[in-house]
Design a protein around this motif. Structure first.
Motif, PDB file in Angstrom:
ATOM      1  N   UNK A  91       0.706  -1.287  -0.020  1.00 46.74           N
ATOM      2  CA  UNK A  91      -0.094  -0.096   0.076  1.00 46.74           C
ATOM      3  C   UNK A  91       0.784   1.209  -0.046  1.00 46.74           C
ATOM      4  N   UNK A  92       2.099   1.032   0.202  1.00 49.75           N
ATOM      5  CA  UNK A  92       3.175   2.551  -0.052  1.00 49.75           C
ATOM      6  C   UNK A  92       2.864   3.124  -1.307  1.00 49.75           C
ATOM      7  N   UNK A  93       2.611   4.394  -1.440  1.00 51.75           N
ATOM      8  CA  UNK A  93       2.525   5.221  -2.611  1.00 51.75           C
ATOM      9  C   UNK A  93       3.988   5.751  -3.019  1.00 51.75           C
ATOM     10  N   UNK A  94       4.941   4.912  -3.597  1.00 48.66           N
ATOM     11  CA  UNK A  94       6.250   5.125  -3.788  1.00 48.66           C
ATOM     12  C   UNK A  94       6.748   5.076  -5.225  1.00 48.66           C
ATOM     13  N   UNK A  95       5.666   4.606  -6.184  1.00 48.93           N
ATOM     14  CA  UNK A  95       6.091   4.413  -7.528  1.00 48.93           C
ATOM     15  C   UNK A  95       6.406   5.589  -8.271  1.00 48.93           C
ATOM     16  N   UNK A  96       5.953   6.763  -7.857  1.00 52.19           N
ATOM     17  CA  UNK A  96       6.510   8.018  -8.557  1.00 52.19           C
ATOM     18  C   UNK A  96       7.747   8.647  -7.851  1.00 52.19           C
ATOM     19  N   UNK A  97       8.020   8.183  -6.803  1.00 51.06           N
ATOM     20  CA  UNK A  97       9.460   8.653  -6.175  1.00 51.06           C
ATOM     21  C   UNK A  97      10.752   8.512  -6.866  1.00 51.06           C
ATOM     22  N   UNK A  98      11.539   9.404  -6.805  1.00 50.81           N
ATOM     23  CA  UNK A  98      12.816   9.130  -7.584  1.00 50.81           C
ATOM     24  C   UNK A  98      13.805   9.366  -6.616  1.00 50.81           C
ATOM     25  N   UNK A  99      15.136   8.880  -6.725  1.00 57.25           N
ATOM     26  CA  UNK A  99      16.231   8.839  -5.912  1.00 57.25           C
ATOM     27  C   UNK A  99      16.335  10.162  -5.122  1.00 57.25           C
ATOM     28  N   UNK A 100      16.402  10.224  -3.903  1.00 58.64           N
ATOM     29  CA  UNK A 100      16.372  11.229  -2.737  1.00 58.64           C
ATOM     30  C   UNK A 100      15.302  11.819  -2.867  1.00 58.64           C
ATOM     31  N   UNK A 101      13.956  11.425  -3.114  1.00 54.93           N
ATOM     32  CA  UNK A 101      12.490  12.091  -2.905  1.00 54.93           C
ATOM     33  C   UNK A 101      12.280  11.435  -1.218  1.00 54.93           C
ATOM     34  N   UNK A 102      11.419  12.326  -0.480  1.00 56.05           N
ATOM     35  CA  UNK A 102      10.995  12.033   0.694  1.00 56.05           C
ATOM     36  C   UNK A 102       9.378  12.121   0.655  1.00 56.05           C
ATOM     37  N   UNK A 103       8.953  11.125   1.338  1.00 51.83           N
ATOM     38  CA  UNK A 103       7.454  11.357   1.406  1.00 51.83           C
ATOM     39  C   UNK A 103       6.928  10.686   2.554  1.00 51.83           C
ATOM     40  N   UNK A 104       5.889  11.125   3.007  1.00 55.33           N
ATOM     41  CA  UNK A 104       4.858  10.447   4.134  1.00 55.33           C
ATOM     42  C   UNK A 104       3.906   9.287   3.519  1.00 55.33           C
ATOM     43  N   UNK A 105       3.914   8.442   3.930  1.00 56.01           N
ATOM     44  CA  UNK A 105       2.944   7.369   3.252  1.00 56.01           C
ATOM     45  C   UNK A 105       2.784   6.170   4.183  1.00 56.01           C
ATOM     46  N   UNK A 106       1.762   5.204   3.967  1.00 57.33           N
ATOM     47  CA  UNK A 106       1.274   4.229   4.849  1.00 57.33           C
ATOM     48  C   UNK A 106       2.037   2.943   4.215  1.00 57.33           C
ATOM     49  N   UNK A 107       2.640   2.057   5.067  1.00 54.86           N
ATOM     50  CA  UNK A 107       3.188   0.881   4.838  1.00 54.86           C
ATOM     51  C   UNK A 107       2.500  -0.040   5.374  1.00 54.86           C
ATOM     52  N   UNK A 108       1.710  -1.170   4.858  1.00 50.79           N
ATOM     53  CA  UNK A 108       1.060  -2.065   5.651  1.00 50.79           C
ATOM     54  C   UNK A 108       0.196  -1.531   6.550  1.00 50.79           C
ATOM     55  N   UNK A 109      -0.484  -0.362   6.419  1.00 50.17           N
ATOM     56  CA  UNK A 109      -1.288   0.274   7.230  1.00 50.17           C
ATOM     57  C   UNK A 109      -0.542   1.233   8.280  1.00 50.17           C
ATOM     58  N   UNK A 110       0.625   1.430   8.432  1.00 46.70           N
ATOM     59  CA  UNK A 110       1.377   2.002   9.388  1.00 46.70           C
ATOM     60  C   UNK A 110       2.179   3.321   8.861  1.00 46.70           C
ATOM     61  N   UNK A 111       1.710   4.448   9.402  1.00 47.61           N
ATOM     62  CA  UNK A 111       2.188   5.596   8.835  1.00 47.61           C
ATOM     63  C   UNK A 111       3.683   5.775   8.792  1.00 47.61           C
TER      64      UNK A 111
END
Length: 382
Positions: A171-191
């Motif tokens: 469930x992590x929304x990381x597909x658009x991230x590139x090298x050295x991008x930082x984002x808040x997302x949920x992974x397995x339902x955990x922020x």
């Protein structure tokens, strides 16, 4: 064998019980009990990062928020620039950068990562320098900034070409991230706070998350296709193949950023003629070395035989030279490279790739060639 007393005294990460259940061989490192390898072995763990995905526990690293007291992040960014020769104020929101703390003599006090979260800087420092670095920041920046050390967070690194798929499956929304991008997302339902980065030379992610949720997230990742646990042994061989420095081995207070081959970390705006030239500890020496060159350089070495050249192997200019000209600072067998590799400091006039040098191993002078770094090309998602 690990020292039993040191292990008893070592701090435990939030994943300690998971490491034990996976039958990891544990050892003390920088005051922490960490996995060196799992039953599969270092070579397979190394291969997992290169070919699929490897999960590392890096919770021993120091994490903190640096917040401005004025309410404007620019003030905190400019304050951090007084301790580091990098462009902090030029870092866009949602991006991360590699930084260096320097001494008045121009040596490296530590290397660290920092990210712009919009209202604060997120900083990650080396475990062995954690107390020093956070004390350094408080001592020099307390008028402009508030440092919030994060003691209730874990940090895990998922590295390799299948890391993105494993993250997205949870469930992590990381597909658009590139090298050295930082984002808040949920992974397995955990922020989580996720950066697309790592210290293996591979594509991957570093994940900061609540300590009490770390084990569940790690287990969920390990259930994904191709994901395997990996320890410090594989982490070291991966970072050495990638030509990356380990603080305390390849860089320290006796080495300058330019000697260490890290001028790329010093942006033009902080160099001579730049809008924010200098203003950091050791600027006189570092700026001079950027213009005129240092007396010595960190180089890659490829031993011509099969014998590894480990630190502190002395390096000689010829087979019969009386005195060494340099020293190996890191050395190991490169599983992907298929042979021994090392990094050393040598005089600049001996640092050209292809130069033949000699390392003295067990009383014998063994030939090695100076090689360009990295030994294995980086695979970051640009």
């Amino acid at each position: 064998m690990p020292d039993d007393h040191a292990m008893d005294e070592a701090q435990r990460t939030p994943l300690f019980a998971l490491h034990e259940s996976l039958k990891a061989r544990m050892a003390p490192f920088a005051g922490w009990a960490l996995p060196i390898q799992y039953p599969s072995g270092i070579l397979r763990e190394h291969a997992a990062a290169r070919e699929a995905a490897a999960l590392f526990d890096v919770s021993h690293m120091g994490q903190a928020f640096l917040r401005p007291k004025s309410g404007k992040l620019k003030g905190a960014m400019l304050a951090l620039e007084t301790l580091a020769p990098v462009s902090v104020a030029g870092l866009a929101e949602g991006r991360q950068r590699y930084g260096l703390f320097t001494s008045p003599e121009g040596g490296i006090l530590d290397d660290f990562m920092f990210a712009n979260l919009g209202d604060a800087l997120f900083i990650v420092v080396n475990a062995a320098r954690r107390e020093h670095d956070f004390g350094h920041l408080r001592a020099h920046l307390s008028d402009a900034c508030e440092l919030e050390e994060l003691t209730d967070r874990a940090l895990i690194a998922l590295q390799g070409p299948k890391a993105e798929a494993a993250m997205m499956a949870l469930g992590a929304r990381v597909g658009e991230m590139r090298f050295m991008d930082v984002a808040e997302t949920a992974l397995a339902g955990v922020p989580c706070l996720v950066s697309r980065s790592g210290y293996t030379g591979e594509d991957g992610f570093e994940i900061s998350l609540p300590a009490d949720r770390a084990e569940g997230v790690a287990e969920a990742l390990l259930e994904q296709p191709g994901v395997a646990p990996a320890g410090l042994g594989a982490r070291d061989s991966l970072r050495l193949e990638a030509g990356l420095c380990l603080y305390g081995s390849d860089i320290d207070e006796t080495t300058s950023p330019v000697e260490a081959g890290l001028p790329w970390a010093i942006q033009k705006i902080r160099r001579r003629g730049g809008a924010r030239e200098g203003g950091f500890p050791g600027a006189e020496r570092i700026l001079e070395e950027l213009e005129s060159g240092p007396a010595r350089l960190r180089v890659g070495l490829l031993p011509e035989g099969r014998a590894p050249m480990r630190a502190p192997t002395p390096v000689f200019a010829s087979e019969d030279a009386a005195e060494p000209i340099g020293t190996v600072v890191s050395g190991a067998f490169g599983p992907t490279l298929g042979g021994p590799m090392a990094m050393a400091y040598v005089p600049t006039d001996h640092a050209t790739p292809g130069t033949r040098l000699y390392g003295e191993v067990r009383g014998k002078r063994l030939p090695a060639q100076v090689a360009s770094l990295p030994f294995v090309p980086h695979q970051y998602k640009r």
